[in-house]
Design a protein around this motif. Structure first.
Motif, mmCIF file in Angstrom:
data_model
loop_
_atom_site.group_PDB
_atom_site.id
_atom_site.type_symbol
_atom_site.label_atom_id
_atom_site.label_comp_id
_atom_site.label_asym_id
_atom_site.label_seq_id
_atom_site.Cartn_x
_atom_site.Cartn_y
_atom_site.Cartn_z
ATOM 1 N N TYR A 58 0.857 -1.184 0.000
ATOM 2 C CA TYR A 58 0.000 0.000 0.000
ATOM 3 C C TYR A 58 0.891 1.232 0.000
ATOM 4 N N LEU A 59 0.548 2.191 -0.829
ATOM 5 C CA LEU A 59 1.382 3.367 -1.013
ATOM 6 C C LEU A 59 0.543 4.627 -0.857
ATOM 7 N N CYS A 60 1.038 5.549 -0.064
ATOM 8 C CA CYS A 60 0.410 6.863 0.095
ATOM 9 C C CYS A 60 1.300 7.862 -0.638
ATOM 10 N N LYS A 61 0.783 8.465 -1.693
ATOM 11 C CA LYS A 61 1.568 9.395 -2.501
ATOM 12 C C LYS A 61 1.017 10.804 -2.349
ATOM 13 N N ALA A 62 1.910 11.739 -2.049
ATOM 14 C CA ALA A 62 1.531 13.146 -1.906
ATOM 15 C C ALA A 62 2.286 13.947 -2.949
ATOM 16 N N GLU A 63 1.573 14.846 -3.634
ATOM 17 C CA GLU A 63 2.270 15.697 -4.587
ATOM 18 C C GLU A 63 1.590 17.042 -4.731
ATOM 19 N N ASN A 64 2.405 18.067 -4.924
ATOM 20 C CA ASN A 64 1.900 19.383 -5.286
ATOM 21 C C ASN A 64 2.813 19.926 -6.388
ATOM 22 N N HIS A 74 3.915 -2.435 3.655
ATOM 23 C CA HIS A 74 3.644 -3.789 3.153
ATOM 24 C C HIS A 74 2.756 -4.482 4.174
ATOM 25 N N VAL A 75 1.610 -4.969 3.714
ATOM 26 C CA VAL A 75 0.622 -5.575 4.607
ATOM 27 C C VAL A 75 0.396 -7.015 4.167
ATOM 28 N N GLU A 76 0.447 -7.921 5.139
ATOM 29 C CA GLU A 76 0.241 -9.331 4.810
ATOM 30 C C GLU A 76 -0.840 -9.927 5.705
#
Length: 85
Positions: A58-64, A74-76
């Motif tokens: 799982y990825l949390c992406k932040a951009e401006n 990483h989740v199992e």
């Protein structure tokens, strides 16, 4: 409550856009996933009724307009335990 909660904290000016991904696929809020934006830059992803198929990156992406950053979890899951009785 049977749910998994992932959080990341993001701050920036201008306020960044947050996108969650699972195994490089964008996650949209719906029956399975709920995305919350809380005070103090906290972004929360709630996975309802997690099961073995929810294992992944799982990825949390932040951009401006100035920068971008990402945090991964990483989740199992082994699957729900069944009691024989």
């Amino acid at each position: 409550k049977n749910e998994l909660v992932l959080e990341c904290r993001v701050r920036g000016q201008p306020a960044p856009t947050i996108t969650w991904f699972k195994n490089r696929s964008k996650i949209n809020s719906g029956e399975k996933y709920t995305i919350h934006y809380l005070a103090d830059g906290i972004c929360r992803l709630v996975v309802k009724h997690p099961e073995k198929s929810d294992t992944g990156l799982y990825l949390c992406k932040a951009e401006n307009s100035q920068w971008q950053d990402q945090i991964s979890h990483h989740v199992e899951f082994e699957g729900a335990e069944k009691n024989c009785g």
